[in-house]
Design a protein around this motif. Structure first.
Motif, PDB file in Angstrom:
ATOM      1  N   GLU A  12       0.851  -1.190   0.000  1.00 55.96           N
ATOM      2  CA  GLU A  12       0.000   0.000   0.000  1.00 55.96           C
ATOM      3  C   GLU A  12       0.883   1.235   0.000  1.00 55.96           C
ATOM      4  O   GLU A  12       1.979   1.233   0.548  1.00 55.96           O
ATOM      5  CB  GLU A  12      -0.883   0.045   1.246  1.00 55.96           C
ATOM      6  CG  GLU A  12      -2.059  -0.888   1.232  1.00 55.96           C
ATOM      7  CD  GLU A  12      -2.942  -0.655   2.454  1.00 55.96           C
ATOM      8  OE1 GLU A  12      -3.026   0.487   2.921  1.00 55.96           O
ATOM      9  OE2 GLU A  12      -3.515  -1.630   2.931  1.00 55.96           O
ATOM     10  N   THR A  13       0.394   2.275  -0.609  1.00 59.27           N
ATOM     11  CA  THR A  13       1.130   3.538  -0.552  1.00 59.27           C
ATOM     12  C   THR A  13       0.465   4.428   0.483  1.00 59.27           C
ATOM     13  O   THR A  13      -0.751   4.440   0.631  1.00 59.27           O
ATOM     14  CB  THR A  13       1.116   4.253  -1.915  1.00 59.27           C
ATOM     15  OG1 THR A  13      -0.230   4.474  -2.302  1.00 59.27           O
ATOM     16  CG2 THR A  13       1.825   3.414  -2.960  1.00 59.27           C
ATOM     17  N   SER A  14       1.274   5.141   1.212  1.00 54.22           N
ATOM     18  CA  SER A  14       0.716   6.056   2.215  1.00 54.22           C
ATOM     19  C   SER A  14       0.667   7.459   1.642  1.00 54.22           C
ATOM     20  O   SER A  14       1.374   7.796   0.707  1.00 54.22           O
ATOM     21  CB  SER A  14       1.572   6.028   3.483  1.00 54.22           C
ATOM     22  OG  SER A  14       2.866   6.463   3.179  1.00 54.22           O
ATOM     23  N   ALA A  15      -0.166   8.283   2.206  1.00 57.66           N
ATOM     24  CA  ALA A  15      -0.297   9.671   1.775  1.00 57.66           C
ATOM     25  C   ALA A  15       0.946  10.436   2.209  1.00 57.66           C
ATOM     26  O   ALA A  15       1.630  10.044   3.141  1.00 57.66           O
ATOM     27  CB  ALA A  15      -1.539  10.282   2.402  1.00 57.66           C
ATOM     28  N   PRO A  16       1.275  11.527   1.535  1.00 59.53           N
ATOM     29  CA  PRO A  16       2.418  12.328   1.968  1.00 59.53           C
ATOM     30  C   PRO A  16       2.181  12.861   3.380  1.00 59.53           C
ATOM     31  O   PRO A  16       1.040  12.988   3.819  1.00 59.53           O
ATOM     32  CB  PRO A  16       2.477  13.464   0.952  1.00 59.53           C
ATOM     33  CG  PRO A  16       1.239  13.405   0.154  1.00 59.53           C
ATOM     34  CD  PRO A  16       0.612  12.075   0.379  1.00 59.53           C
ATOM     35  N   PRO A  17       3.262  13.120   4.103  1.00 67.47           N
ATOM     36  CA  PRO A  17       3.094  13.580   5.485  1.00 67.47           C
ATOM     37  C   PRO A  17       2.291  14.881   5.559  1.00 67.47           C
ATOM     38  O   PRO A  17       2.356  15.722   4.676  1.00 67.47           O
ATOM     39  CB  PRO A  17       4.527  13.798   5.975  1.00 67.47           C
ATOM     40  CG  PRO A  17       5.363  13.842   4.755  1.00 67.47           C
ATOM     41  CD  PRO A  17       4.633  13.092   3.684  1.00 67.47           C
ATOM     42  N   THR A  18       1.528  15.006   6.609  1.00 65.67           N
ATOM     43  CA  THR A  18       0.701  16.186   6.806  1.00 65.67           C
ATOM     44  C   THR A  18       1.592  17.385   7.117  1.00 65.67           C
ATOM     45  O   THR A  18       2.479  17.288   7.962  1.00 65.67           O
ATOM     46  CB  THR A  18      -0.279  15.961   7.978  1.00 65.67           C
ATOM     47  OG1 THR A  18      -0.988  14.759   7.734  1.00 65.67           O
ATOM     48  CG2 THR A  18      -1.244  17.110   8.114  1.00 65.67           C
ATOM     49  N   PRO A  19       1.385  18.518   6.429  1.00 66.77           N
ATOM     50  CA  PRO A  19       2.195  19.702   6.708  1.00 66.77           C
ATOM     51  C   PRO A  19       1.973  20.197   8.135  1.00 66.77           C
ATOM     52  O   PRO A  19       0.864  20.172   8.642  1.00 66.77           O
ATOM     53  CB  PRO A  19       1.700  20.729   5.697  1.00 66.77           C
ATOM     54  CG  PRO A  19       0.711  20.058   4.831  1.00 66.77           C
ATOM     55  CD  PRO A  19       0.415  18.722   5.398  1.00 66.77           C
ATOM     56  N   LYS A  20       3.056  20.640   8.761  1.00 67.21           N
ATOM     57  CA  LYS A  20       2.972  21.059  10.152  1.00 67.21           C
ATOM     58  C   LYS A  20       2.964  22.579  10.316  1.00 67.21           C
ATOM     59  O   LYS A  20       2.398  23.088  11.261  1.00 67.21           O
ATOM     60  CB  LYS A  20       4.132  20.451  10.925  1.00 67.21           C
ATOM     61  CG  LYS A  20       4.057  18.934  10.994  1.00 67.21           C
ATOM     62  CD  LYS A  20       5.189  18.391  11.822  1.00 67.21           C
ATOM     63  CE  LYS A  20       5.204  16.922  12.043  1.00 67.21           C
ATOM     64  NZ  LYS A  20       4.656  16.007  11.188  1.00 67.21           N
ATOM     65  N   THR A  21       3.577  23.303   9.399  1.00 66.08           N
ATOM     66  CA  THR A  21       3.623  24.752   9.527  1.00 66.08           C
ATOM     67  C   THR A  21       2.783  25.398   8.431  1.00 66.08           C
ATOM     68  O   THR A  21       2.399  24.744   7.460  1.00 66.08           O
ATOM     69  CB  THR A  21       5.066  25.268   9.407  1.00 66.08           C
ATOM     70  OG1 THR A  21       5.549  25.004   8.089  1.00 66.08           O
ATOM     71  CG2 THR A  21       5.988  24.615  10.427  1.00 66.08           C
ATOM     72  N   ALA A  22       2.536  26.675   8.600  1.00 66.69           N
ATOM     73  CA  ALA A  22       1.748  27.406   7.598  1.00 66.69           C
ATOM     74  C   ALA A  22       2.499  27.469   6.273  1.00 66.69           C
ATOM     75  O   ALA A  22       1.889  27.398   5.204  1.00 66.69           O
ATOM     76  CB  ALA A  22       1.452  28.816   8.102  1.00 66.69           C
ATOM     77  N   LYS A  23       3.820  27.576   6.322  1.00 67.09           N
ATOM     78  CA  LYS A  23       4.620  27.614   5.107  1.00 67.09           C
ATOM     79  C   LYS A  23       4.535  26.286   4.358  1.00 67.09           C
ATOM     80  O   LYS A  23       4.400  26.258   3.136  1.00 67.09           O
ATOM     81  CB  LYS A  23       6.071  27.939   5.473  1.00 67.09           C
ATOM     82  CG  LYS A  23       6.957  28.211   4.304  1.00 67.09           C
ATOM     83  CD  LYS A  23       8.342  28.639   4.767  1.00 67.09           C
ATOM     84  CE  LYS A  23       9.219  28.980   3.581  1.00 67.09           C
ATOM     85  NZ  LYS A  23      10.548  29.412   4.018  1.00 67.09           N
ATOM     86  N   GLN A  24       4.621  25.181   5.089  1.00 57.56           N
ATOM     87  CA  GLN A  24       4.496  23.868   4.463  1.00 57.56           C
ATOM     88  C   GLN A  24       3.099  23.665   3.874  1.00 57.56           C
ATOM     89  O   GLN A  24       2.945  23.094   2.797  1.00 57.56           O
ATOM     90  CB  GLN A  24       4.786  22.757   5.475  1.00 57.56           C
ATOM     91  CG  GLN A  24       6.229  22.658   5.879  1.00 57.56           C
ATOM     92  CD  GLN A  24       6.437  21.638   6.985  1.00 57.56           C
ATOM     93  OE1 GLN A  24       5.513  21.320   7.738  1.00 57.56           O
ATOM     94  NE2 GLN A  24       7.660  21.130   7.091  1.00 57.56           N
TER      95      GLN A  24
END
Length: 120
Positions: A12-24
């Motif tokens: 299975e492929t996982s989703a990209p990591p959730t952005p943590k900052t407003a810039k990300q």
């Protein structure tokens, strides 16, 4: 209550990591926007071939390699960007620049397989 998501299994492929900052978050939003705009520009019959591309940069490279243009447009791009011009290109340019009274002769010369040896 926080709900835990199970880890993906092998294959299975996982989703990209959730952005943590407003810039990300802004960068990810911009990346998705660019990718969707590029996908809208692709004709429908080719859309499935490009839909699974991961990001906008690799999508753009795939589009350029598939719809890169013909030989004449690539020669023009070389001329515009200052790349060295081959002898054949110079000869073809010369033949195109002749007066219309020379059209028949220029056409014959253009279709010769050894045009590099004709005009030097």
């Amino acid at each position: 209550m926080i709900q835990q998501v199970p880890a993906p299994t092998i294959g299975e492929t996982s989703a990209p990591p959730t952005p943590k900052t407003a810039k990300q978050l802004a960068a990810r939003r911009n990346q998705e926007r660019v990718k969707s705009i590029l996908l809208l520009a692709i004709p429908d019959e080719y859309l499935l071939k490009f839909h699974n591309v991961a990001d906008a940069k690799s999508l753009w490279e795939a589009i350029k390699s598939r719809f890169g243009g013909n030989v004449e447009s690539k020669k023009m791009q070389k001329n515009v960007h200052g790349a060295p011009i081959s002898k054949e290109d110079i000869n073809q340019k010369f033949l195109r620049s002749l007066l219309s009274s020379w059209n028949q002769i220029a056409l014959i010369m253009r279709n010769k397989p050894d045009i590099d040896d004709l005009l030097q």
